[in-house]
Write an enzyme that holds these catalytic residues in place. Structure first.
Site, PDB file in Angstrom:
ATOM      1  N   LYS A 199     -23.239 -29.655 -16.102  1.00  0.00           N
ATOM      2  CA  LYS A 199     -22.974 -29.891 -14.683  1.00  0.00           C
ATOM      3  C   LYS A 199     -23.564 -31.219 -14.208  1.00  0.00           C
ATOM      4  CE  LYS A 199     -22.593 -25.022 -13.680  1.00  0.00           C
ATOM      5  NZ  LYS A 199     -23.056 -23.908 -12.877  1.00  0.00           N
ATOM      6  N   PRO A 215     -20.270 -26.846  -7.487  1.00  0.00           N
ATOM      7  CA  PRO A 215     -19.266 -27.294  -8.452  1.00  0.00           C
ATOM      8  C   PRO A 215     -19.583 -26.731  -9.832  1.00  0.00           C
ATOM      9  CG  PRO A 215     -20.156 -29.148  -7.204  1.00  0.00           C
ATOM     10  CD  PRO A 215     -20.990 -27.952  -6.886  1.00  0.00           C
ATOM     11  N   GLU A 216     -18.600 -26.173 -10.474  1.00  0.00           N
ATOM     12  CA  GLU A 216     -18.774 -25.609 -11.813  1.00  0.00           C
ATOM     13  C   GLU A 216     -18.503 -26.687 -12.853  1.00  0.00           C
ATOM     14  OE1 GLU A 216     -20.187 -22.802 -12.202  1.00  0.00           O
ATOM     15  OE2 GLU A 216     -20.078 -22.227 -10.103  1.00  0.00           O
TER      16      GLU A 216
END
Length: 167
Positions: free
Chosen positions: A50, A2-3
């Site tokens: 993140k 996931p960015e």
């Protein structure tokens, strides 16, 4: 993986479902935690780079980092989960309020899950400005970038979360 934008979207969704709600269930099978006092409320959920941070009104923060495998899901109480319960690292259920239904937030397979006391210091304080935020301190990111050794390759500099988070 996931960015940063995905984590920000996840945090906004979790915030809308959980913020201001009383905790009625908290399970973190791999953590040793003292129980939440009755009436503990989720203050809010935010992304920092993140990292996803769930803040509680008793001063604790649930810190998760998804790395390559983790994800947060939202369910209504009693709804069947889309992933195996054995993969759940955190189960956080909040009570319904007024005309708002309750929710169960489940964090699956996240490699980093910790419940920390904010009094020990800010969570993820090592991170640079979060470039996914509209109020990101670009001058601070530029300062940190300039402080790297001159031989640092651009790709390495851009991926260094101490310079700027969320990339």
């Amino acid at each position: 993986m996931p960015e940063g934008d995905t984590i920000h979207r996840t945090a906004r969704t979790l915030h809308a479902a959980l913020a201001g709600r009383r905790v009625v269930r908290f399970e973190a099978p791999r953590l040793r935690v003292r129980p939440f006092p009755d009436g503990t409320v989720v203050e809010g959920v935010e992304a920092r780079g993140k990292h996803c941070l769930v803040r509680f009104d008793d001063g604790r923060v649930l810190h998760t980092h998804m790395r390559m495998t983790g994800s947060w899901h939202l369910y209504r109480p009693g709804e069947r989960w889309r992933k195996s319960p054995g993969a759940a690292r955190v189960v956080l259920e909040v009570a319904p309020t007024g005309d708002r239904d309750g929710w169960v937030a489940v964090c699956f397979a996240a490699p980093v899950v910790e419940l920390v006391d904010e009094a020990a210091g800010p969570v993820a304080a090592h991170l640079g400005p979060d470039l996914c935020r509209v109020d990101a301190d670009l001058d601070e990111a530029a300062r940190r970038l300039g402080a790297l050794p001159a031989a640092t390759e651009l790709g390495d500099a851009l991926l260094d979360q101490r310079v700027a988070a969320g990339i």
